[in-house]
Design a protein around this motif. Structure first.
Motif, PDB file in Angstrom:
ATOM      1  N   PHE A  18      40.670  54.422  -3.798  1.00 53.92           N
ATOM      2  CA  PHE A  18      41.761  55.263  -3.329  1.00 53.92           C
ATOM      3  C   PHE A  18      42.952  55.196  -4.282  1.00 53.92           C
ATOM      4  O   PHE A  18      43.254  54.150  -4.854  1.00 53.92           O
ATOM      5  CB  PHE A  18      42.225  54.803  -1.943  1.00 53.92           C
ATOM      6  CG  PHE A  18      41.495  55.437  -0.795  1.00 53.92           C
ATOM      7  CD1 PHE A  18      40.347  56.191  -0.962  1.00 53.92           C
ATOM      8  CD2 PHE A  18      41.984  55.280   0.484  1.00 53.92           C
ATOM      9  CE1 PHE A  18      39.698  56.773   0.118  1.00 53.92           C
ATOM     10  CE2 PHE A  18      41.350  55.860   1.574  1.00 53.92           C
ATOM     11  CZ  PHE A  18      40.202  56.607   1.388  1.00 53.92           C
ATOM     12  N   GLN A  22      46.591  58.259  -1.425  1.00 55.07           N
ATOM     13  CA  GLN A  22      45.592  58.138  -0.360  1.00 55.07           C
ATOM     14  C   GLN A  22      45.849  56.888   0.478  1.00 55.07           C
ATOM     15  O   GLN A  22      45.754  56.921   1.698  1.00 55.07           O
ATOM     16  CB  GLN A  22      44.183  58.085  -0.952  1.00 55.07           C
ATOM     17  CG  GLN A  22      43.702  59.404  -1.504  1.00 55.07           C
ATOM     18  CD  GLN A  22      42.384  59.239  -2.241  1.00 55.07           C
ATOM     19  OE1 GLN A  22      42.283  58.468  -3.210  1.00 55.07           O
ATOM     20  NE2 GLN A  22      41.366  59.950  -1.782  1.00 55.07           N
ATOM     21  N   GLU A 102      37.771  54.500   2.292  1.00 56.49           N
ATOM     22  CA  GLU A 102      37.944  54.836   3.706  1.00 56.49           C
ATOM     23  C   GLU A 102      37.351  53.755   4.606  1.00 56.49           C
ATOM     24  O   GLU A 102      37.873  53.472   5.687  1.00 56.49           O
ATOM     25  CB  GLU A 102      37.318  56.193   4.018  1.00 56.49           C
ATOM     26  CG  GLU A 102      37.618  56.647   5.442  1.00 56.49           C
ATOM     27  CD  GLU A 102      37.095  58.022   5.756  1.00 56.49           C
ATOM     28  OE1 GLU A 102      37.892  58.850   6.232  1.00 56.49           O
ATOM     29  OE2 GLU A 102      35.885  58.264   5.537  1.00 56.49           O
TER      30      GLU A 102
END
Length: 115
Positions: A18, A22, A102
């Motif tokens: 990321f 993000q 994520e």
């Protein structure tokens, strides 16, 4: 879709960790406002961590066991430690990409539900 409704997906590398933007967006989903004022923090742009405090050692261990159950189902990598007699620290990162994905935020969101 809420992070708690998602499942972690295997990450064998080959994707970028990321970006700072993000991380900021996902972190906002974890830390809208915490009752203790202590939320997840970013460390070196490569991991997120949070400290939890409990009334006693037994409660801290019960929490760790619940985290372990979630982690076993989701299959991400986490580092957990107990310090003092009633404190737990959890660090999350995606080791295969040397950064955050994520998956780390999904696990963190599910851990938040335990509190």
């Amino acid at each position: 879709m809420a992070l708690t409704d998602k499942k972690c997906v295997p990450c064998e590398g080959g994707v970028q960790p990321f970006t700072a933007a993000q991380i900021k967006d996902y972190l906002a989903q974890l830390n809208p406002s915490t009752s203790s004022g202590q939320g997840w923090e970013v460390e070196e742009g490569k991991k997120i961590k949070r400290k939890f405090k409990f009334k006693d050692f037994k409660e801290a261990m019960e929490f760790l066991n619940k985290v372990a159950d979630i982690a076993e189902r989701e299959n991400p990598h986490q580092d957990m430690k107990v310090f003092g007699w009633n404190k737990v620290e959890i660090e999350l990162s995606t080791h295969a990409i040397c950064g955050l994905s994520e998956n780390d935020f999904i696990l963190a969101a599910k851990i938040e539900q335990l509190e």
